[in-house]
Design an enzyme around this catalytic site. Structure first.
Site, PDB file in Angstrom:
ATOM      1  CD  GLU A 135      66.106  54.785   8.829  1.00  0.00           C
ATOM      2  OE1 GLU A 135      65.585  55.620   8.085  1.00  0.00           O
ATOM      3  OE2 GLU A 135      67.154  55.006   9.444  1.00  0.00           O
TER       4      GLU A 135
ATOM      5  CD  GLU B  74      71.167  53.801   8.182  1.00  0.00           C
ATOM      6  OE1 GLU B  74      70.897  55.013   8.254  1.00  0.00           O
ATOM      7  OE2 GLU B  74      70.620  53.029   7.381  1.00  0.00           O
TER       8      GLU B  74
END
Ligand code: GCO
Length: 452
Positions: free
Chosen positions: A164, A355
């Site tokens: 990310e 995730e």
């Protein structure tokens, strides 16, 4: 209900600073997260990662629990500062030995390691030289990645370069709520973004040079939309809204990261503040950035319902009392169906949900167990939606639940619990929650059954 393919990779995920603790032990270097958590006022309750889940000492117990869970894969991250404390290529053998243990324990348990090389804990030494504001960091990371692939060759096959980058850029360098806590102006924020994309490109090439058999990805997050109702018009509106560019809200999109890396160009942004910044990206930088991975990781927690309107897509306002998690994140299962399909259409690479999960106010009940029906309900809804994406032909090959254990939820501290396994932080004791048993049954059958 659809059966997930037998080859589907069921897994669980974690990240170094959130679980390991003892970051300075055995010659480890300070990371920006150590500095940040030790700065008063930055983290809820004054929590730090000094002990965390103590996975630095209890990794064998965690991996035994992974085996009991029946997962095929474990996505964990390595702390760059533990291994390469000055970010200058000088190895800390004791730090590296820890990850040897983690990898070998996984392999012995029949669990495939999916190693994330950077989950936000930049060595402080690198930050002192400019961190992601400096191009040097991209090269330092490339060197680190190459060293890691060389070392783990034959044992680790699957890597993610960065986790990310959107969060690092926005939360870390623009909003200042994550380490290193800076509030930079747009041109500098943009160069942090460029340098992370370069870091990905340099790392990917270095990994491949060290181990041509490695499979390399990047874990991305960002805005995703789904149609309010599944009419062709609403589906198109949701697709458009997902990939719309707004000059004030470009960081938390997938396309500002993945378009340059995979397609070799930035999204269109005529007449915006971004346009001159994009023009300044040099050909040499772009040549490094344009480096398609073998697979994509998507970190997906929620999205927005959209319908078509006269002047373009309309975001449906959330009604009072809409479903929320303990962190007050919306519960929007369809994002794992439509959001995933839109991403797969655009990038056409094998995808993994790296995730997905939720925080609950979990606690130990009078019977000594941790009952988490909210998590089971959430998982049943989201995985049913994911099964629809897979059924529609989207090439999604695996799902990693966030997270294996409760852990340090960054600036929210230990108050928010995302684990399938409860951690009693004062003692470090692990207690598998009801959702752990539910997920184990799902993995065995390959079918989502809310009543498991
Ligand atoms: C993320 C973070 C995780 C968080 C999780 C819940 O990649 O967003 O990687 O570390 O803990 O997302 O907020």
């Amino acid at each position: 209900m659809m059966q997930f393919p037998e080859t589907f990779v069921w897994g669980a995920a974690s990240a170094a600073y959130q679980i390991e603790g003892y970051d300075l032990e055995d010659g480890g270097g300070a990371s920006i997260w150590r500095t940040f958590t030790h700065t008063p006022g930055k983290i809820a309750y004054g929590d730090t990662g000094d002990i965390a889940c103590d996975s630095y000492h209890r990794y064998a117990e965690d991996i035994a629990l992974l085996k009991e869970l029946g997962v095929r894969a474990y996505r964990f991250s390595t702390s760059w500062a533990r291994i390469d404390p000055n970010a200058d290529g000088t190895w800390n053998p004791a730090g590296l030995a820890y990850y040897d243990q983690v990898v070998d324990n996984c392999l012995n348990a029949g669990i495939e390691p999916y190693m994330t090389l950077y989950h936000w804990e930049l060595p402080q030494a690198s930050q002192d030289r400019g961190g992601w504001e400096s191009e040097e960091t991209a090269y330092a990371f490339g060197r680190f990645a190459g060293m890691m692939a060389n070392h783990f060759k034959g044992r680790v096959k699957n890597y993610f370069t960065l986790n990310e980058p959107q969060c690092t850029t926005s939360l870390g360098y623009q909003q200042g709520v994550h380490a290193p806590g800076l509030k930079l102006k747009l041109p500098k924020v943009f160069s942090c973004h460029i340098h992370q994309m370069m870091a990905h490109g340099l790392a990917l090439r270095a990994i491949k040079a060290a181990d041509p058999d490695a499979v390399v990805g990047i874990a991305s997050t960002g805005n995703l939309c789904y149609p309010e109702t599944e009419t062709p018009e609403n589906i198109e509106a949701a697709r458009q809204a997902t990939f719309a560019t707004d000059a004030d809200n470009w960081i938390f999109t997938h396309q500002w990261l993945l378009d340059p890396i995979i397609l070799g160009h930035f999204p269109d942004c005529p007449g915006t503040r971004l346009e001159p910044l994009v023009k300044k990206v040099t050909q040499k930088q772009m040549a490094i950035i344009h480096c398609p991975p073998d697979m994509l990781g998507y970190n997906i927690y929620n999205g927005h319902a959209v319908c078509t309107g006269e002047n373009g897509p309309i975001y449906i306002p959330k009604y009072p009392g809409y479903p929320r998690t303990a962190l007050k994140w919306p519960v929007t299962p369809e994002v794992l169906n439509w959001g995933v399909r839109f991403l797969q259409e655009r990038y056409k690479l094998p995808g993994y949900i790296t995730e997905n999960g939720l925080s609950c106010n979990d606690r130990i009940y009078l019977d000594g167990k941790v009952h988490d029906p909210d998590r089971i309900d959430f998982l049943a809804r989201y995985l049913t939606a994911l099964s629809r994406a897979v059924e529609s032909g989207a090439d999604i090959r695996g799902y990693f639940h966030w997270s294996l254990t409760d852990n340090l939820e960054w600036h929210s501290g230990y108050g928010d619990r995302f684990g399938l396994i409860y951690v009693d932080f004062p003692t470090g004791q692990r207690i598998p929650k009801d959702s752990f048993c539910w997920y184990r049954k799902l993995i065995r059958s390959g079918r989502v059954d809310p009543a498991n």
